[in-house]
Design an enzyme around this catalytic site. Structure first.
Site, PDB file in Angstrom:
ATOM      1  N   MET A 283      41.922  37.709  40.737  1.00 25.95           N
ATOM      2  CA  MET A 283      41.238  38.371  39.756  1.00 25.95           C
ATOM      3  C   MET A 283      41.562  38.391  38.404  1.00 25.95           C
ATOM      4  SD  MET A 283      39.323  40.000  41.582  1.00 25.95           S
ATOM      5  CE  MET A 283      38.620  40.827  43.049  1.00 25.95           C
ATOM      6  N   LYS A 284      41.539  36.916  37.970  1.00 22.11           N
ATOM      7  CA  LYS A 284      41.913  36.639  36.801  1.00 22.11           C
ATOM      8  C   LYS A 284      41.081  35.444  36.172  1.00 22.11           C
ATOM      9  CE  LYS A 284      46.281  35.134  33.886  1.00 22.11           C
ATOM     10  NZ  LYS A 284      45.779  36.520  33.145  1.00 22.11           N
ATOM     11  N   ILE A 285      40.641  35.601  34.986  1.00 22.96           N
ATOM     12  CA  ILE A 285      39.564  34.448  34.500  1.00 22.96           C
ATOM     13  C   ILE A 285      40.367  33.312  33.914  1.00 22.96           C
ATOM     14  CG2 ILE A 285      37.782  33.908  32.717  1.00 22.96           C
ATOM     15  CD1 ILE A 285      36.971  36.956  33.040  1.00 22.96           C
ATOM     16  N   LEU A 286      39.984  32.376  34.473  1.00 20.52           N
ATOM     17  CA  LEU A 286      40.717  30.804  34.191  1.00 20.52           C
ATOM     18  C   LEU A 286      40.001  30.397  32.676  1.00 20.52           C
ATOM     19  CD1 LEU A 286      40.894  29.173  37.582  1.00 20.52           C
ATOM     20  CD2 LEU A 286      42.859  29.891  36.332  1.00 20.52           C
TER      21      LEU A 286
ATOM     22  N   HIS B 193      32.351  35.123  45.935  1.00 26.14           N
ATOM     23  CA  HIS B 193      32.265  36.710  45.463  1.00 26.14           C
ATOM     24  C   HIS B 193      31.559  37.494  46.575  1.00 26.14           C
ATOM     25  CE1 HIS B 193      31.707  39.497  41.957  1.00 26.14           C
ATOM     26  NE2 HIS B 193      30.490  39.294  42.406  1.00 26.14           N
TER      27      HIS B 193
ATOM     28  N   ASN C  79      34.745  29.583  44.098  1.00 26.74           N
ATOM     29  CA  ASN C  79      35.262  30.946  44.050  1.00 26.74           C
ATOM     30  C   ASN C  79      34.256  31.554  45.190  1.00 26.74           C
ATOM     31  OD1 ASN C  79      36.226  33.476  43.302  1.00 26.74           O
ATOM     32  ND2 ASN C  79      34.426  33.960  42.071  1.00 26.74           N
TER      33      ASN C  79
ATOM     34  N   GLY D 227      44.435  38.817  50.587  1.00 25.92           N
ATOM     35  CA  GLY D 227      44.584  37.541  51.113  1.00 25.92           C
ATOM     36  C   GLY D 227      43.947  37.206  52.569  1.00 25.92           C
ATOM     37  N   THR D 228      42.814  37.912  52.897  1.00 24.81           N
ATOM     38  CA  THR D 228      42.080  37.848  54.091  1.00 24.81           C
ATOM     39  C   THR D 228      41.418  36.232  54.051  1.00 24.81           C
ATOM     40  OG1 THR D 228      39.980  38.722  53.489  1.00 24.81           O
ATOM     41  CG2 THR D 228      41.818  40.274  54.650  1.00 24.81           C
ATOM     42  N   ASN D 229      40.955  36.081  53.022  1.00 26.71           N
ATOM     43  CA  ASN D 229      40.205  34.784  52.979  1.00 26.71           C
ATOM     44  C   ASN D 229      41.260  33.559  52.846  1.00 26.71           C
ATOM     45  OD1 ASN D 229      37.115  35.029  52.441  1.00 26.71           O
ATOM     46  ND2 ASN D 229      37.781  36.438  50.964  1.00 26.71           N
TER      47      ASN D 229
HETATM   48  C1  GAR Z   1      37.256  39.378  48.362  1.00 27.72           C
HETATM   49  O1  GAR Z   1      36.063  40.135  48.884  1.00 27.72           O
HETATM   50  C2  GAR Z   1      36.418  38.256  47.479  1.00 27.72           C
HETATM   51  O2  GAR Z   1      34.955  38.054  47.656  1.00 27.72           O
HETATM   52  C3  GAR Z   1      36.523  39.243  46.253  1.00 27.72           C
HETATM   53  O3  GAR Z   1      37.951  39.908  46.404  1.00 27.72           O
HETATM   54  C4  GAR Z   1      38.202  40.024  47.695  1.00 27.72           C
HETATM   55  C5  GAR Z   1      39.411  39.410  47.940  1.00 27.72           C
HETATM   56  O4  GAR Z   1      39.606  39.749  49.479  1.00 27.72           O
HETATM   57  N1  GAR Z   1      36.550  38.440  45.048  1.00 27.72           N
HETATM   58  C6  GAR Z   1      36.177  38.605  43.920  1.00 27.72           C
HETATM   59  O5  GAR Z   1      35.396  39.945  43.701  1.00 27.72           O
HETATM   60  C7  GAR Z   1      36.040  37.764  42.659  1.00 27.72           C
HETATM   61  N2  GAR Z   1      35.152  37.958  41.648  1.00 27.72           N
HETATM   62  P1  GAR Z   1      40.837  38.932  50.159  1.00 27.72           P
HETATM   63  O6  GAR Z   1      42.032  38.987  49.223  1.00 27.72           O
HETATM   64  O7  GAR Z   1      41.083  39.848  51.234  1.00 27.72           O
HETATM   65  O8  GAR Z   1      40.287  37.455  50.404  1.00 27.72           O
END
Ligand code: GAR
Length: 189
Positions: A91-94, A110, A108, A16-18
Site C-alpha cells: 500500500m505504498k506508491i513506488l 488489484h 501488481n 500476505g495471503t497473496n
Molecule cells: C489484496 O486484495 C490485493 O488485491 C490488494 O490488497 C489485498 C492484499 O491482501 N491490493 C491493492 O488494493 C493494491 N492496490 P493480502 O495481503 O492478503 O495479499
C-alpha cells in the site's frame, strides 16, 4: 538437469495471503520461480512471518523511502538477480525513480476489474454502484496508481445479498489462485 528457478521479490504491507499463495506454488518441484526476497513497509506485516518460516530473507523499508534507500534496495534486488517484483497488497506508491530500475518487471494485483475502482475500498464502491461483477486485475506497474498495462482480469460475480466480507473473500480466493499462475506464465515468456 532441471532449469534454475527465476528469483522473485514480493512487496507487502499486511496480511500476505497473496504472498503465501506465491510461496506455496513456488515450493512445487515443477514451478519455474522462487521467492528470493520479501520487502515490507510495515514491520509488523503478518505476511513477514510466513516468509521467515520459509527461510526467505526479508527487509523493512522506511515510510519515507527516500532516493538513497530506493537506490540501495534496487542494488540489493539487482544483486539477487531478481527477474520480477510482485506487489501483493503493497500500500505504498513506488516512485518513478525506483520504477526506472525495473522497467516492465514490476507487477501488481488489484481487487477490481481495472480501470474501474482504482485505489482503496474497491469492494465497497462496487457494491454501492450495484455492479453485477467485480474481480481482480494483474497489471504492470506504471507511475500512475493502478494504471499500467493490464496482463489479465478475472471476473467474480456479485450476488444480491453480498456483504463486503463475502465479496472480499470471494475475490481474494481468485486472487490467490491467479497470481501464481500469471507469474509462472510471465517467467516462462
Ligand atoms: C489484496 O486484495 C490485493 O488485491 C490488494 O490488497 C489485498 C492484499 O491482501 N491490493 C491493492 O488494493 C493494491 N492496490 P493480502 O495481503 O492478503 O495479499
Amino acid at each position: 538437469m532441471s532449469k534454475e528457478k527465476a528469483n522473485i521479490a514480493v512487496f507487502i504491507s499486511g496480511r500476505g495471503t497473496n504472498l503465501r499463495a506465491l510461496i506455496l506454488r513456488s515450493r512445487k518441484k515443477n514451478c519455474n520461480y522462487k521467492i528470493a526476497h520479501v520487502i515490507s513497509n510495515k514491520k509488523n506485516a503478518a505476511g513477514l512471518k510466513f516468509a521467515k518460516k520459509n527461510k526467505i530473507t526479508t527487509k523493512i523499508i522506511s515510510q519515507s523511502f527516500l532516493k538513497i534507500e530506493q537506490k540501495n534496495l534496487a542494488k540489493i534486488l539487482i544483486n539477487k538477480n531478481i527477474k520480477f517484483i510482485c506487489l501483493a497488497g503493497f500500500m505504498k506508491i513506488l516512485s518513478p525513480y525506483f520504477l526506472n530500475f525495473f522497467k516492465n518487471k514490476i507487477i501488481n494485483i488489484h481487487p477490481s476489474l481495472l480501470p474501474k475502482y482504482k485505489g482503496l475500498n474497491t469492494h465497497q464502491r462496487a457494491l454501492k454502484a450495484k455492479e453485477k461483477f467485480s474481480g481482480c486485475t494483474i497489471h504492470f506497474v506504471s507511475k500512475e496508481l493502478d494504471s499500467g498495462k493490464i496482463i489479465v482480469k478475472k471476473k467474480v460475480r456479485i450476488f444480491k445479498n453480498d456483504t463486503l466480507r463475502k465479496l472480499e473473500k470471494r475475490v481474494l480466493k481468485e486472487e490467490n489462485k491467479l497470481y501464481p499462475l500469471v507469474l509462472e506464465k510471465l517467467v516462462s515468456s
